[in-house]
Write a protein that holds these residues in place. Structure first.
Motif, PDB file in Angstrom:
ATOM      1  N   ASN A 223      25.562  48.455  41.551  1.00 32.70           N
ATOM      2  CA  ASN A 223      25.263  47.123  41.032  1.00 32.70           C
ATOM      3  C   ASN A 223      25.430  46.041  42.082  1.00 32.70           C
ATOM      4  OD1 ASN A 223      24.610  48.108  38.530  1.00 32.70           O
ATOM      5  ND2 ASN A 223      26.622  47.708  37.628  1.00 32.70           N
ATOM      6  N   GLY A 224      26.409  46.206  42.964  1.00 32.49           N
ATOM      7  CA  GLY A 224      26.593  45.218  44.023  1.00 32.49           C
ATOM      8  C   GLY A 224      25.382  45.129  44.924  1.00 32.49           C
ATOM      9  N   ARG A 225      24.839  46.288  45.278  1.00 33.43           N
ATOM     10  CA  ARG A 225      23.654  46.298  46.128  1.00 33.43           C
ATOM     11  C   ARG A 225      22.433  45.779  45.375  1.00 33.43           C
ATOM     12  NH1 ARG A 225      24.302  51.927  49.637  1.00 33.43           N
ATOM     13  NH2 ARG A 225      25.902  51.102  51.037  1.00 33.43           N
ATOM     14  N   MET A 226      22.344  46.077  44.095  1.00 33.46           N
ATOM     15  CA  MET A 226      21.244  45.558  43.292  1.00 33.46           C
ATOM     16  C   MET A 226      21.243  44.035  43.306  1.00 33.46           C
ATOM     17  SD  MET A 226      20.519  46.047  39.199  1.00 33.46           S
ATOM     18  CE  MET A 226      21.872  44.928  38.736  1.00 33.46           C
ATOM     19  N   LEU A 227      22.401  43.432  43.098  1.00 34.50           N
ATOM     20  CA  LEU A 227      22.488  41.972  43.089  1.00 34.50           C
ATOM     21  C   LEU A 227      22.217  41.404  44.472  1.00 34.50           C
ATOM     22  CD1 LEU A 227      25.595  41.431  40.779  1.00 34.50           C
ATOM     23  CD2 LEU A 227      23.176  41.217  40.193  1.00 34.50           C
ATOM     24  N   GLU A 228      22.666  42.120  45.494  1.00 35.66           N
ATOM     25  CA  GLU A 228      22.394  41.663  46.860  1.00 35.66           C
ATOM     26  C   GLU A 228      20.898  41.637  47.130  1.00 35.66           C
ATOM     27  OE1 GLU A 228      23.294  42.930  51.520  1.00 35.66           O
ATOM     28  OE2 GLU A 228      24.124  44.124  49.875  1.00 35.66           O
ATOM     29  N   LEU A 229      20.216  42.674  46.710  1.00 38.46           N
ATOM     30  CA  LEU A 229      18.779  42.758  46.933  1.00 38.46           C
ATOM     31  C   LEU A 229      18.042  41.657  46.184  1.00 38.46           C
ATOM     32  CD1 LEU A 229      17.262  44.855  48.654  1.00 38.46           C
ATOM     33  CD2 LEU A 229      16.719  46.069  46.546  1.00 38.46           C
ATOM     34  N   LEU A 230      18.373  41.482  44.926  1.00 44.04           N
ATOM     35  CA  LEU A 230      17.705  40.467  44.126  1.00 44.04           C
ATOM     36  C   LEU A 230      18.026  39.057  44.609  1.00 44.04           C
ATOM     37  CD1 LEU A 230      18.196  41.999  40.565  1.00 44.04           C
ATOM     38  CD2 LEU A 230      16.062  41.831  41.847  1.00 44.04           C
ATOM     39  N   GLY A 231      19.234  38.878  45.102  1.00 41.91           N
ATOM     40  CA  GLY A 231      19.634  37.559  45.558  1.00 41.91           C
ATOM     41  C   GLY A 231      18.929  37.107  46.811  1.00 41.91           C
ATOM     42  N   ARG A 232      18.440  38.038  47.604  1.00 42.68           N
ATOM     43  CA  ARG A 232      17.813  37.677  48.870  1.00 42.68           C
ATOM     44  C   ARG A 232      16.457  37.007  48.676  1.00 42.68           C
ATOM     45  NH1 ARG A 232      19.550  40.167  53.882  1.00 42.68           N
ATOM     46  NH2 ARG A 232      21.593  41.130  53.552  1.00 42.68           N
ATOM     47  N   SER A 233      15.777  37.305  47.552  1.00 41.20           N
ATOM     48  CA  SER A 233      14.474  36.676  47.326  1.00 41.20           C
ATOM     49  C   SER A 233      14.548  35.549  46.317  1.00 41.20           C
ATOM     50  CB  SER A 233      13.467  37.718  46.830  1.00 41.20           C
ATOM     51  OG  SER A 233      13.841  38.174  45.545  1.00 41.20           O
ATOM     52  N   GLY A 234      15.682  35.469  45.626  1.00 45.06           N
ATOM     53  CA  GLY A 234      15.797  34.468  44.576  1.00 45.06           C
ATOM     54  C   GLY A 234      14.826  34.689  43.442  1.00 45.06           C
ATOM     55  N   GLY A 235      14.255  35.889  43.392  1.00 50.47           N
ATOM     56  CA  GLY A 235      13.318  36.202  42.310  1.00 50.47           C
ATOM     57  C   GLY A 235      11.935  35.629  42.505  1.00 50.47           C
TER      58      GLY A 235
END
Length: 689
Positions: A223-235
């Motif tokens: 989950n930490g990596r999932m949030l890191e990945l999603l956070g990099r593009s801001g959606g």
């Protein structure tokens, strides 16, 4: 193969085969059926898969007719997509898709006890060229999504180049409704995953991609990596997120909440689905040629999917679309994901273990969740439509009672004797068994009329009144055949004025019952669990489906014999005569007997069609009224048939064998359906824990 045949007959047989052979046979069979003229209609009809407008929605910029889709792993070769599109789904996925084909001959594991499937290679696929051609001619109208991925061990530069080719290919084709991009389902390092991800925005802009894009996240991605990945593009790059259903080593691999990944290194799974020691670790190096990235899908993935969906909603709010489906094996699983915040459900292993009716069951649960928040509309007045069908049913019951009384006493009516030019005594004098035989025909017809009347009344009072489409279809189909069977007299040359009078009185009631109908969803709780009660009900439903088909075949055969040969061998053996001898007595005797036989055959076919449609479409949990309708509707037909045969001494075993078979199906079906249809669904249906 609906659930009533899949759970009872096909699944036990298919699970005895190697998983690859079982999958190929199943998909090949239903795919072949869907490609023959009318095949898709047959598949859709057997399962009654018509979709309600209440299911329509927009998910990530794409309009879909239902919130349920099928994962690409279900049919990687696309041989049965036309058939799958009839299952009540809203979209179909293709994937994973790589630039070149990846093949594997390793066995697929099927652990039916824990409901898990082990695939030896996640990346196994036919390659972009074959799949791009496939989606151009899908054979259905559902949106198609493609899940693309770089080759498993491609370095970041090569991976980006491959993703660019894949995106450009499907953008140019115009056949893909959207694209899932999967860069994390492989053994590449997290550093490489981030390097690829950082350049995706520029790649998409460079290629001028207009189709919706979804980020595909492996189920066991921490989950930490999932949030890191999603956070990099801001959606901003993504129209939606897809939580994959595949897990590398099961739930334990998602225990790393901080995203460091340290707890994953060197971790070994104690055993695979075959009970053999296996080490599935990220440090193991694999070649692009074999791409043996073993994964599993199964019901144990549901909790992980629910947690991820909740975390995404808590972090990024309600605006971004989320699809998930890991571990969805029963409707309650789908509701858990939807309540957690998912917009769409992706089915995979659930179709294998629960059966092809799972999308329909999920749709029914979604509809009930929606309509249960509103007040149930007031039913139409008695005289609007359904009341007329009730009156038709009552008319059939009255007619059946009168026919039974005649068959048990006088047998012949005045216009019968006038037609023959013989009295009842003359008939007995010519052949002492003949009047008994005619009594047998007329009493079995009377019992069938009573059965039809009870079925019609119940379907009208509780089904048609509630706006249930399947009940209206059952009534219209059955009654149309019943009224049409009146014209069978053209085949046997005897016009029955009483039959004509009954048809003239009842036909207006039927026509009045057709007006002003509006199909409505059910406000009754639906089945949510694949429990023992549901599995028993599948056997009960199978019994009634076979009974419906058998009675329909019997009715058609009896009507056909009635207007042609009139008698079967056992009839002539009972009568101790021949057709030639009867014609010698009175040429009109054959026409009169043919009238009774054909009339009974037509009525039995009419009755059978109502039973068959009820069995195919109407069996639902908690439908007490329908169970009682089946019991009360069937009882007079069986009682009439057996009692009159015993009374007149026509007890030939071969002649009665179909009736014995039908009675066994009837009793077994009622017993097996009793817990499901007569039980209380309220508390259990709402338990989604």
């Amino acid at each position: 193969m609906p659930d009533w045949s899949y759970q009872t007959l096909f699944r036990p047989l298919l699970f005895r085969l190697p998983a690859r052979a079982s999958r190929a046979f199943t998909l090949g069979a239903i795919g072949a059926i869907s490609r023959i003229p009318g095949g898709s209609f047959v598949i859709r009809t057997l399962g009654h898969m018509e979709l309600s407008p209440l299911l329509e929605r927009n998910i990530g910029g794409v309009d879909v007719v239902a919130p349920v889709g099928v994962s690409g792993g279900v049919d990687p070769g696309g041989i049965a997509h036309r058939a799958l599109a009839q299952f009540g789904i809203g979209w179909i996925e293709h994937g994973p898709i790589t630039t070149v084909p990846i093949k594997s001959d390793e066995p697929i594991g099927n652990d039916s006890l824990s409901e898990r499937i082990r695939y030896p290679s996640y990346f196994e696929n036919d390659g972009v060229e074959a799949i791009a051609n496939r989606i151009q001619q899908p054979g259905h109208r559902l949106p198609q999504f493609v899940r693309i991925a770089p080759m498993p061990n491609a370095p970041p530069e090569d991976a980006l180049e491959q993703l660019g080719k894949l995106l450009a290919k499907f953008e140019a084709s115009g056949a893909a409704a959207g694209c899932y991009i999967d860069i994390a389902s492989s053994d590449r390092s997290w550093h490489d995953v981030l390097a690829i991800y950082q350049q995706l925005q520029g790649l998409v802009e460079q290629l001028a991609i207009t189709m919706p894009l979804y980020l595909y996240l492996p189920l066991d991605l921490p989950n930490g990596r999932m949030l890191e990945l999603l956070g990099r593009s801001g959606g901003k790059l993504w129209d939606g997120i897809v939580i994959g259903e595949y897990s590398r080593t099961g739930e334990e691999r998602c225990s790393d909440e901080d995203g460091s990944g340290k707890s994953l290194e060197g971790q070994a799974e104690s055993s695979d689905l075959y009970g053999q020691e296996t080490a599935w670790t990220p440090s193991v190096k694999r070649t692009q040629a074999t791409a043996d990235y073993a994964v599993e899908v199964g019901r144990n993935g549901l909790t992980l999917a629910v947690d991820k969906v909740k975390l995404i909603r808590e972090t990024f709010g309600p605006d971004i679309a989320v699809k998930a489906g890991a571990g969805v094996h029963q409707p309650s699983d789908a509701l858990r994901l939807l309540k957690a915040g998912a917009n769409g459900i992706m089915l995979h292993s659930g179709l294998v273990y629960a059966g092809p009716g799972l999308p329909k069951r999920i749709n029914e649960a979604v509809i009930y969740e929606k309509v249960s928040r509103s007040d149930e509309p007031k039913p139409p007045s008695f005289w609007r439509n359904w009341g007329w069908m009730c009156l038709l049913g009552i008319g059939m019951i009255i007619g059946g009672l009168i026919a039974w009384q005649i068959g048990a006493t006088n047998v012949l009516l005045p216009y019968d004797t006038a037609f023959l030019g013989m009295t009842a005594a003359d008939v007995v004098g010519a052949n002492r068994y003949l009047l008994y035989f005619m009594s047998h025909d007329r009493i079995t017809l009377a019992g069938t009329m009573l059965s039809i009347g009870i079925l019609y009344y119940g379907l009208a009072r509780y089904g048609l009144r509630a706006g249930q489409h399947w009940a209206r279809t059952a009534l219209i189909t059955s009654a149309s055949v019943g009224f049409a069977s009146f014209f069978l007299y053209l085949g046997y040359g005897y016009f029955d004025p009483l039959h004509a009078l009954a048809a003239a009185v009842l036909l207006p009631l039927f026509l009045l019952s057709l007006r002003g109908h509006k199909d409505l969803p059910s406000w009754k709780p639906v089945n949510l669990h694949n429990d023992r009660t549901w599995r028993m009900a599948m056997w009960g439903q199978l019994c009634f489906v076979i009974l419906g088909f058998a009675l329909a075949a019997g009715g058609a055969i009896i009507a056909g014999v009635g207007i042609t040969h009139v008698f079967v061998k056992t009839d002539l053996a009972y009568l101790c005569t021949t057709p030639e001898a009867l014609n010698a007595i009175n040429p009109k005797l054959m026409s009169l007997i043919a009238h009774d036989r054909a009339g009974f055959g037509g009525a039995l076919l009419c009755d059978a069609l109502a039973i068959l449609i009820i069995a195919l479409w109407g069996i639902t949990q908690g439908a007490r009224w329908l169970w009682w309708t089946l019991l009360l509707g069937g009882a007079p037909g069986f009682y009439a048939g057996f009692s009159v045969h015993i009374r007149i001494g026509y007890t030939d075993f071969i002649h009665l064998l179909p009736a014995y078979f039908a009675l066994i199906l009837f009793i077994a079906g009622l017993i097996l359906l009793y817990p499901y249809m007569m039980g209380n669904t309220d508390s259990k249906s709402r338990d989604l824990s």
